[in-house]
Motif scaffolding. Sequence first.
Motif, PDB file in Angstrom:
ATOM      1  N   ALA A 106     -60.053  53.614  11.354  1.00 32.41           N
ATOM      2  CA  ALA A 106     -61.338  54.307  11.247  1.00 32.41           C
ATOM      3  C   ALA A 106     -62.076  53.880   9.984  1.00 32.41           C
ATOM      4  O   ALA A 106     -63.310  53.727   9.982  1.00 32.41           O
ATOM      5  N   PHE A 107     -61.332  53.664   8.913  1.00 31.39           N
ATOM      6  CA  PHE A 107     -61.936  53.227   7.652  1.00 31.39           C
ATOM      7  C   PHE A 107     -62.564  51.842   7.791  1.00 31.39           C
ATOM      8  O   PHE A 107     -63.715  51.622   7.404  1.00 31.39           O
ATOM      9  N   PHE A 108     -61.814  50.920   8.382  1.00 30.33           N
ATOM     10  CA  PHE A 108     -62.346  49.558   8.518  1.00 30.33           C
ATOM     11  C   PHE A 108     -63.471  49.492   9.553  1.00 30.33           C
ATOM     12  O   PHE A 108     -64.404  48.712   9.421  1.00 30.33           O
ATOM     13  N   GLY A 109     -63.380  50.318  10.589  1.00 27.33           N
ATOM     14  CA  GLY A 109     -64.466  50.386  11.550  1.00 27.33           C
ATOM     15  C   GLY A 109     -65.743  50.886  10.905  1.00 27.33           C
ATOM     16  O   GLY A 109     -66.847  50.377  11.177  1.00 27.33           O
ATOM     17  N   TYR A 110     -65.598  51.883  10.034  1.00 26.55           N
ATOM     18  CA  TYR A 110     -66.754  52.395   9.286  1.00 26.55           C
ATOM     19  C   TYR A 110     -67.354  51.300   8.415  1.00 26.55           C
ATOM     20  O   TYR A 110     -68.583  51.149   8.352  1.00 26.55           O
ATOM     21  N   LEU A 111     -66.512  50.542   7.744  1.00 24.62           N
ATOM     22  CA  LEU A 111     -67.016  49.460   6.880  1.00 24.62           C
ATOM     23  C   LEU A 111     -67.833  48.447   7.676  1.00 24.62           C
ATOM     24  O   LEU A 111     -68.901  48.010   7.236  1.00 24.62           O
ATOM     25  N   ALA A 112     -67.330  48.067   8.845  1.00 28.37           N
ATOM     26  CA  ALA A 112     -68.037  47.079   9.665  1.00 28.37           C
ATOM     27  C   ALA A 112     -69.387  47.620  10.119  1.00 28.37           C
ATOM     28  O   ALA A 112     -70.409  46.919  10.043  1.00 28.37           O
ATOM     29  N   LEU A 113     -69.408  48.868  10.574  1.00 28.55           N
ATOM     30  CA  LEU A 113     -70.655  49.451  11.050  1.00 28.55           C
ATOM     31  C   LEU A 113     -71.628  49.683   9.901  1.00 28.55           C
ATOM     32  O   LEU A 113     -72.834  49.472  10.041  1.00 28.55           O
ATOM     33  N   ARG A 114     -71.109  50.084   8.757  1.00 25.68           N
ATOM     34  CA  ARG A 114     -71.962  50.267   7.586  1.00 25.68           C
ATOM     35  C   ARG A 114     -72.580  48.941   7.150  1.00 25.68           C
ATOM     36  O   ARG A 114     -73.764  48.872   6.806  1.00 25.68           O
ATOM     37  N   SER A 172     -66.664  58.902  13.126  1.00 30.25           N
ATOM     38  CA  SER A 172     -67.332  59.599  14.233  1.00 30.25           C
ATOM     39  C   SER A 172     -68.730  60.037  13.830  1.00 30.25           C
ATOM     40  O   SER A 172     -69.669  60.004  14.644  1.00 30.25           O
ATOM     41  N   GLY A 173     -68.895  60.430  12.565  1.00 36.24           N
ATOM     42  CA  GLY A 173     -70.213  60.822  12.081  1.00 36.24           C
ATOM     43  C   GLY A 173     -71.186  59.661  12.100  1.00 36.24           C
ATOM     44  O   GLY A 173     -72.334  59.798  12.544  1.00 36.24           O
ATOM     45  N   LEU A 174     -70.734  58.499  11.641  1.00 31.66           N
ATOM     46  CA  LEU A 174     -71.622  57.340  11.608  1.00 31.66           C
ATOM     47  C   LEU A 174     -71.940  56.857  13.013  1.00 31.66           C
ATOM     48  O   LEU A 174     -73.097  56.538  13.323  1.00 31.66           O
ATOM     49  N   VAL A 175     -70.945  56.798  13.876  1.00 30.70           N
ATOM     50  CA  VAL A 175     -71.182  56.398  15.264  1.00 30.70           C
ATOM     51  C   VAL A 175     -72.157  57.359  15.931  1.00 30.70           C
ATOM     52  O   VAL A 175     -73.076  56.949  16.656  1.00 30.70           O
ATOM     53  N   GLY A 176     -71.972  58.650  15.672  1.00 31.17           N
ATOM     54  CA  GLY A 176     -72.863  59.641  16.255  1.00 31.17           C
ATOM     55  C   GLY A 176     -74.296  59.476  15.801  1.00 31.17           C
ATOM     56  O   GLY A 176     -75.243  59.571  16.604  1.00 31.17           O
ATOM     57  N   LEU A 177     -74.494  59.210  14.515  1.00 33.74           N
ATOM     58  CA  LEU A 177     -75.839  59.017  13.990  1.00 33.74           C
ATOM     59  C   LEU A 177     -76.480  57.754  14.552  1.00 33.74           C
ATOM     60  O   LEU A 177     -77.672  57.745  14.880  1.00 33.74           O
ATOM     61  N   VAL A 178     -75.689  56.700  14.663  1.00 34.59           N
ATOM     62  CA  VAL A 178     -76.199  55.452  15.234  1.00 34.59           C
ATOM     63  C   VAL A 178     -76.609  55.658  16.687  1.00 34.59           C
ATOM     64  O   VAL A 178     -77.666  55.198  17.134  1.00 34.59           O
ATOM     65  N   TRP A 179     -75.771  56.373  17.416  1.00 31.08           N
ATOM     66  CA  TRP A 179     -76.047  56.616  18.834  1.00 31.08           C
ATOM     67  C   TRP A 179     -77.281  57.501  19.008  1.00 31.08           C
ATOM     68  O   TRP A 179     -78.152  57.216  19.825  1.00 31.08           O
ATOM     69  N   LYS A 180     -77.352  58.575  18.221  1.00 26.67           N
ATOM     70  CA  LYS A 180     -78.451  59.529  18.354  1.00 26.67           C
ATOM     71  C   LYS A 180     -79.796  58.887  18.016  1.00 26.67           C
ATOM     72  O   LYS A 180     -80.809  59.149  18.686  1.00 26.67           O
TER      73      LYS A 180
END
Length: 210
Positions: A106-114, A172-180
């Motif tokens: 989850a940490f590395f996924g966040y880094l990639a999306l960020r 999940s917060g970042l994915v949710g914001l990106v999706w919304k």
Amino acid sequence: LFVGRVGVDAMAAASLGNAFLYGTLLVGQGLVLGMDPLVTQAHGAGDGHAVGLALQRGLVVSVFVTLAVSAVLLLTAPVLVLLGQEPALAQEAGRYIGVQVPTIGAFFGYLALRSYLQGRAIVRPALIAMIAANVANVLFNWIFVFGHLGAPALGLVGSGLATALSRLVLISGLVGLVWKADLLRGAWTPWSRAAFDGPALRHIIGLGLP
């Protein structure tokens, strides 16, 4: 603030564990962030397809990095012993880190999306997600370290569990914001074999390795 109230040994074990954890995560972080220049270059060129592909490849790299880092972190206790730390503290540090391993991805996924968002000059969602995760971390520590709201008092391990859960809030917060906010619009491409292209993945690792 929380582990220090459990006891001196717990605080010492957490300090040892965190030193090993963050030193290891830093190496993995550098590899994942090899996607940074690819995102910014593609964004500057107005190539949304290449921007989306850079994100996909960054996520693929993050999967490999997660596996490697997780394998290392599962060896926390024996490595600390080899480095001359007290076996009892090393064992506790290993337990503290062990409960965090399942959410390392989850940490590395966040880094990639960020990185994908920042390369496109979109920074607010990652900041909001980080603040939410830190607030959640405080709450989870209060619950699991001391045993509130019906949870068992897990002490040091509870703090590790709190950190692990806060990482889930982070991604999940970042994915949710990106999706919304539909932030993939104009910078995405359907998943294909191109996302798993060996030379392209090695290029990201080559940029991130230094």
